[in-house]
Design an enzyme around this catalytic site. Sequence first.
Site: not given
Length: 371
Positions: A155-157, A332
């Site tokens: 995901a965003c990481a 990300s």
Amino acid sequence: MTDCVIRSTGWHAPDARITNAELVEVFNAYVDQFNTENAAAIEAGETQAMLPSSEEFIVKASGIQNRHVLDRDGLMDITRMRPRLPHRPIDELSVQAEFGLIAAKAALEKAGRSATDVDGIIVASSAQQRNFPAVSVEIQNALGIEGWAYDMTMACASALFGLQQARDMIRAGSANSVLIISPEIMSAINHYRRREVHFIFGDASAAILVERADIEPGGWLVRGTRLQTAFSNALRSDFGFLNHAEFEEGEEFEAFVDQDGHRVFRDVIPFASSVCEALIADCGLTGADIKRAWMHQANIRMVHAISKRALGRDPTPEEAPVILDEYGNTSSSSVVMTFDMNSADMTAGEKGIMAAFGAGYGCGTAIVEKR
């Protein structure tokens, strides 16, 4: 053990842009249409009336003013409200590979590197266009890189999870140079008919070139990285290969991004802050040693709150830069974009922390030092 440096970064955002006012106009037109068509059911208590959005609501909730997207027309069409990205023949470059390739070329050009200088590619993003062949291998082929490539998602990481993997490979001696690419087409999985999320995301692609530190001077020494995960359904997307098998014909199913925003805010701030604080301590540093915090651009309150805890002080706009007002949450790619736009002024020996956090929950962090 060989040190690792970020040699360069690159990014790209589409030219097409949607303001809050434009997004609200289309969303509220849909709300009016829905409430009119379902007036009887709403009156009978069988269906909930939809609430309108507003520019004030969006700014207060997120700090976002604009977002850049691959296809504006499809999102602004009240009968569609999703991007129109026509299927391409299999002998053409896929949409996501093309998007990632732009950022990859920008990072390579900035570093003065070519395909022969890169051992492998990691495409690290919230979602990939297909299961196989890997989007990363498609980009590898387009660049003419001999070596390996694979896709991964957190995901965003994702970009910072990819950074730790690349760093570990270089430190172990299994690679000299790795390109991490995060092509995020979030407009394709966002739900533009849900008030809670319709304003959040934008599209952008970013890339990080990571190398052995002894190849040449300069770059950013990666002093340390730290990853942590904790399961939560508060931010979820159910797009996946089982979708076609899970539901029968006629069943309603929407696999878009969905979230409990208040719960995410409550959970992620202490979670991400603790990972940042632990990494700073792992590196034998304190918040006073960190000049800049490059945060994932989730929303402005999270950027400020996590930066404050990590640095141990109220950060200035220079210490915790914000780009989400223009680009929205680009998943990300956002932490890489923030770093790229807000690091050129730093001098040798100065340190900063990169932190990205999101669904999973997952948090990736890195402390880098200008050489």
